[in-house]
Design an enzyme around this catalytic site. Structure first.
Site, PDB file in Angstrom:
ATOM      1  N   CYS A 101      -1.730  -0.865   7.336  1.00 44.34           N
ATOM      2  CA  CYS A 101      -0.845   0.304   7.355  1.00 44.34           C
ATOM      3  C   CYS A 101      -0.870   0.987   8.724  1.00 44.34           C
ATOM      4  O   CYS A 101       0.161   1.467   9.206  1.00 44.34           O
ATOM      5  CB  CYS A 101      -1.230   1.257   6.239  1.00 44.34           C
ATOM      6  N   CYS A 110      -5.559   1.766   6.099  1.00 45.15           N
ATOM      7  CA  CYS A 110      -6.207   0.482   6.381  1.00 45.15           C
ATOM      8  C   CYS A 110      -5.583  -0.088   7.656  1.00 45.15           C
ATOM      9  O   CYS A 110      -4.601   0.447   8.183  1.00 45.15           O
ATOM     10  CB  CYS A 110      -6.016  -0.478   5.211  1.00 45.15           C
ATOM     11  N   SER A 151      -6.929   7.732   4.531  1.00 46.42           N
ATOM     12  CA  SER A 151      -6.904   7.180   5.890  1.00 46.42           C
ATOM     13  C   SER A 151      -6.441   5.711   5.849  1.00 46.42           C
ATOM     14  O   SER A 151      -6.934   4.925   5.041  1.00 46.42           O
ATOM     15  CB  SER A 151      -8.302   7.304   6.502  1.00 46.42           C
ATOM     16  N   HIS A 171       0.869  -1.169   0.000  1.00 47.83           N
ATOM     17  CA  HIS A 171       0.000   0.000   0.000  1.00 47.83           C
ATOM     18  C   HIS A 171       0.917   1.234   0.000  1.00 47.83           C
ATOM     19  O   HIS A 171       2.143   1.109   0.095  1.00 47.83           O
ATOM     20  CB  HIS A 171      -0.893  -0.029   1.233  1.00 47.83           C
ATOM     21  N   GLU A 177       1.525   3.447   2.281  1.00 46.19           N
ATOM     22  CA  GLU A 177       2.291   3.600   3.518  1.00 46.19           C
ATOM     23  C   GLU A 177       3.352   2.508   3.663  1.00 46.19           C
ATOM     24  O   GLU A 177       4.500   2.795   4.029  1.00 46.19           O
ATOM     25  CB  GLU A 177       1.352   3.561   4.730  1.00 46.19           C
TER      26      GLU A 177
END
Lengths: 159, 159
Positions: free
Chosen positions: B96, B93, B91, B64, B66
């Site tokens: 992350c 998950c 925002s 992802h 992040e």
């Protein structure tokens, strides 16, 4: 067959077999100079992937046993994950627990949680079934890790 | 300079600059055919790494925005992460968020949380400072994602 005195003898044979596969991965990781944590992603007894912590081997900050197994399983639809069990030799860190929650993996078999345990309450809150094997080989691997490679272990858990 | 009517004008200039860098990564990911979520790991205004979701580009289940940024920052000691801010266009998950908790990253600047928000309560419980920019460009990118590549988005969040 495990001896009658084996504290993990309550494990179903399929869980025993797949946890053993995760332990093999952990031992391989140890022999490579790494963090001895292994994992298996399986659906109905079928192995989708095996993984192990790759911090040392690949200079990775995110390839723990569990995330490595998920990565090696490749892109899967949600329907697959929802039928999976994740086997891991050590109780998951928050990242790996979060990865299981992201993909709604319903069941995790944990080799041991004596040496590390931070996320089990969170996983249970979200309805994940947890089976803790309390396997001596898993405990021994982490004991050796902490004694002989303590600095790398601390790095691996952000301590 | 943002216009006076810009709802994100409360952001400190350094946060604005670094969130913009994360948005650039998200836009690059969109142009590559991927999931348009970008991230930056920074310490005291210094960029340690940039990252973006690589599900499509690398067939990855765990990269992802992040986690890609964390991976690209390489192995770092705990002391570094504890001084970092993580910038992300959406925002986080649970994976992350868990990655941020693992490394005890104390602060996360979030581009938007209208299109997805699951982990903010967990992060706040653990004392992570959250700044939600509510940035229109971030919202627009995710709106396009859900409309034009909805199936890949669902796969990305295990739905």
């Amino acid at each position: 067959m495990p001896a009658a005195s084996d504290p993990t003898s309550f494990l179903a044979p399929e869980d025993r077999r797949l946890l053993d596969l995760a332990i093999e991965q952990a031992e391989l990781g140890w022999d490579e100079g790494g963090v001895p944590i292994g994992a298996v992603l399986a659906r109905g007894g079928e192995v989708l992937s095996v993984g192990r912590n790759r911090r040392v081997q690949q200079g990775s900050a995110i390839l723990h046993g569990e995330t490595d197994a998920l990565e090696r399983a490749g892109r899967q639809p949600a329907t697959v994950y929802k039928e999976c069990t994740l086997y891991t030799t050590l109780s998951p860190c928050f990242m790996c627990a979060g990865c299981a929650l992201l993909y709604k993996i319903p069941r995790i078999v944990i080799g041991e949680n004596r040496n590390f345990s931070v996320s089990e309450a969170l996983l249970a809150e979200h309805g994940v079934e947890l089976v803790v094997a309390d396997d001596e080989r898993c405990v021994d691997l982490m004991d050796r890790m902490m004694t002989e490679r303590g600095e790398i272990w601390n790095e691996d858990i952000g301590e």
